[in-house]
Design an enzyme around this catalytic site. Structure first.
Site, PDB file in Angstrom:
ATOM      1  N   LYS A 221      73.103 127.289 124.712  1.00 27.38           N
ATOM      2  CA  LYS A 221      71.852 127.443 125.450  1.00 27.38           C
ATOM      3  C   LYS A 221      71.993 126.371 126.705  1.00 27.38           C
ATOM      4  O   LYS A 221      72.779 125.553 126.632  1.00 27.38           O
ATOM      5  CB  LYS A 221      70.868 127.227 124.269  1.00 27.38           C
ATOM      6  CG  LYS A 221      70.454 128.247 123.369  1.00 27.38           C
ATOM      7  CD  LYS A 221      69.418 128.251 122.833  1.00 27.38           C
ATOM      8  CE  LYS A 221      68.885 129.827 121.976  1.00 27.38           C
ATOM      9  NZ  LYS A 221      67.645 129.484 121.383  1.00 27.38           N
ATOM     10  N   ARG A 255      72.559 129.298 113.446  1.00 26.95           N
ATOM     11  CA  ARG A 255      72.831 130.556 114.042  1.00 26.95           C
ATOM     12  C   ARG A 255      73.748 130.446 115.451  1.00 26.95           C
ATOM     13  O   ARG A 255      73.480 129.650 116.301  1.00 26.95           O
ATOM     14  CB  ARG A 255      71.609 131.283 114.629  1.00 26.95           C
ATOM     15  CG  ARG A 255      71.508 132.557 115.335  1.00 26.95           C
ATOM     16  CD  ARG A 255      70.135 133.039 115.709  1.00 26.95           C
ATOM     17  NE  ARG A 255      70.212 134.452 115.985  1.00 26.95           N
ATOM     18  CZ  ARG A 255      70.551 134.653 117.540  1.00 26.95           C
ATOM     19  NH1 ARG A 255      70.721 133.636 118.200  1.00 26.95           N
ATOM     20  NH2 ARG A 255      70.505 135.995 117.822  1.00 26.95           N
TER      21      ARG A 255
END
Length: 274
Positions: A221, A255
């Site tokens: 991210k 995840r």
């Protein structure tokens, strides 16, 4: 602590890895990578072989400023893939990344085992009732606004306090509706800027007080790659470092885009615990 996925009990005392399968053309890291069935099957087989317990399939991009698509388009993208994966890998445990109750219902009927809702029921008032009726595990994330507006929704008086209160209210609602298996996701990157994401990581152990397993989704991210002055493609090492921190602070599920590296984190973390 365990969850029931289509009759299979998945124990979460050992952390698990959830592999990401994006069917969107515009996801921030791997958008458009899986254009045909062969690519989807190859990627899924790789993730399962590398040790993923769950495969999280998404057909609606939730990156900031993502293009909005209709329910029909989302179902058109995702339903044939679920049917393909269930046929090819009969024991696969599929999580569906959607905030729409209609998509949740149709994908579970097609063979999916759990629902991963970035909005925690806020973008579809029928979602939590639908999940209760389906009796599947529900991943409930913290987000403010929508994928299109969330980057402007990061104003908090006390971020950690607000997120914990949000979850306490959502847990109460889920319990009253009869949702049995609830997994919390603090929502890294969703209505949170770079300092806020690191504040959240630094205080992540607070979520253990909610007495539910929690998932961490930080793979490649922007708060990682921007802090390292690199790109999503260059953010694996930073991701792996923060996965380790997440495990040490109590995360039950990671995840991830990179299953092999995350599974290795879990294995070494388990060795440390022993």
């Amino acid at each position: 602590m365990s969850i029931n996925c289509k009759g299979t009990l998945i124990e979460l005392s050992t952390p698990r890895v959830m592999g990401i399968l994006n069917l969107t053309p515009d996801s921030f890291y791997d958008g458009g990578n899986y254009k045909n069935e062969a690519d989807v099957l190859t990627k899924t087989e790789q993730m399962l072989t590398e040790g993923a317990t769950f495969i999280d399939v998404g057909a609606y991009s939730s990156r900031p400023d993502a293009q909005h698509i209709s329910e029909e388009e989302e179902l058109c993208r995702i339903t044939p893939i679920i049917e393909l994966l269930v046929k090819e890998f009969p024991n696969i445990i599929l999580s569906i990344d959607t905030f729409r109750s209609k998509v949740a219902k149709e994908t579970v009927n097609a063979g999916a085992a759990m629902i991963n809702d970035i909005s925690g029921g806020n973008l579809d008032e029928h979602m939590m009732k639908c999940v209760a009726e389906l009796q599947v595990p529900y991943i409930l994330m913290h987000m403010k606004g929508t994928p299109q507006s969330m980057k402007n929704e990061n104003k908090y008086k006390n971020m950690l306090q607000e997120i914990l209160f949000y979850f306490s209210e959502k847990i109460k609602t889920a319990r009253n509706l009869g949702i049995n298996d609830l997994i919390l996701d603090p929502g890294f990157g969703f209505a949170k800027n770079i300092p806020q994401n690191f504040e959240l990581m630094n205080q992540l152990e607070l979520f253990k007080n909610l007495d539910h397993p929690f998932l961490v989704g930080i793979s490649r991210k922007s708060f990682i790659y921007k802090s390292l002055q690199t790109t999503p493609q260059g953010a694996l090492n930073g991701t792996t470092m923060l996965h380790t921190v997440s495990l040490m602070k109590g995360a039950s599920i990671l995840r991830v885009h990179d299953v092999k590296e995350a599974v290795e984190c879990v294995k070494l973390y388990q060795q440390l615990k022993q």
